[in-house]
Design an enzyme around this catalytic site. Structure first.
Site, PDB file in Angstrom:
ATOM      1  CE1 TYR A   1       0.880   0.902  15.427  1.00  0.00           C
ATOM      2  CE2 TYR A   1       0.690   0.836  17.816  1.00  0.00           C
ATOM      3  CZ  TYR A   1       0.221   0.477  16.567  1.00  0.00           C
ATOM      4  OH  TYR A   1      -0.900  -0.296  16.457  1.00  0.00           O
TER       5      TYR A   1
ATOM      6  CB  ILE B   1      -0.986   0.039   1.178  1.00  0.00           C
ATOM      7  CG1 ILE B   1      -0.243   0.020   2.518  1.00  0.00           C
ATOM      8  CG2 ILE B   1      -1.988  -1.101   1.088  1.00  0.00           C
ATOM      9  CD1 ILE B   1      -1.155   0.284   3.717  1.00  0.00           C
TER      10      ILE B   1
END
Length: 267
Positions: free
Chosen positions: A168, A77
């Site tokens: 993250y 992606i």
């Protein structure tokens, strides 16, 4: 099956039939393992046709095994042109796109002072930039669906704090901000945008964080100790939340971020 047969009926008929997903076309990224695999299968059980996207053909084949409604698509992606390829594949094969699940993500990092571009860059590209570009590419098809839905998969850690791994959860917090912004921006086009924020869930994502077995065990013990239901979640439990928020029954719901974390966020 040709696209005319696959997409028979008006857009208002999607979700009716033997299951609430009957006739709908769904794209799920990160579908080779964990939450993505469980989500692709859950939509297929409801009668949807699912394009399961991932980087590795082996795990994707396992996701699709025994589920005739799941079609694997090997794609990175983050690659140039990948968002357009993914949407084009769904539209060309099945005549449209009703639901996009931005699930793919990576979790890596370290304490402040150790972070370089080689760590930060892939986190941003996979967890934030790719969902933006894929949603953008999917927008015309989702608008044409007359009730399209985007489901972003984030994390409840992004609503709290994670020392020594700050980037993250920061990417996931940003994805929640996008969820709220897009919900307002896309409502006039008939597109809903929601998010599911898992807590500690039994998935392979920890395998890619570079933790030792002892470190992983310590993290898991800490997670369970801070989860009121005192256990780790199952991917299928998160998949239930994703399919529920994407259901036509949830048509009055947009901009919502739903924690699925055993109560950890409110503890």
């Amino acid at each position: 099956m040709d696209s005319d047969t696959q997409r028979s009926g008006s857009s208002n008929d999607r979700g009716r039939g033997t299951g609430r997903g009957t006739g709908r076309v769904v794209v799920v990224t990160g579908a080779g393992t964990g939450i993505g695999r469980a989500t692709a299968r859950a939509f297929a059980r409801e009668g949807a046709t699912v394009l399961a996207v991932g980087r590795r053909p082996g795990p994707l084949a396992e996701t699709a095994e025994g589920f005739g409604g799941v079609r694997p698509l090997v794609a990175d992606i983050t690659a140039d042109g990948a968002p357009e390829e993914i949407v084009r594949t769904a539209v060309d094969a099945y005549g449209g796109l009703d639901v996009l699940v931005n699930n793919a993500g990576i979790a890596s990092g370290g304490p402040l002072g150790t972070l370089g571009r080689e760590v930060i860059g892939p986190l941003l590209e996979t967890n934030l930039v790719a969902p933006v570009l894929l949603t953008q590419a999917a927008l015309p098809a989702l608008t044409a669906a007359g009730g399209g839905v985007v489901v972003n998969v984030t994390t409840t850690v992004g609503q709290r704090g994670w020392p020594d791994n700050s980037v993250y959860p920061a990417t996931k917090s940003a994805l929640e901000t996008l969820t709220r912004c897009w919900a307002v921006e896309l409502a006039p086009r008939g597109v809903r945008v929601v998010a599911v924020a898992p807590g500690a869930v039994e998935t392979p994502i920890a395998d890619h964080m570079g933790l030792t077995q002892e470190q992983r065990r310590a993290v898991r013990e800490w997670q369970i100790a801070h989860t009121p239901l005192a256990r780790v979640g199952r991917p299928e439990e998160v998949a239930w939340a994703i399919t529920s928020l994407a259901s036509p029954d949830a048509a009055y719901l947009t901009g919502t971020v739903l924690p699925v974390d055993g109560g950890a966020l409110v503890a």
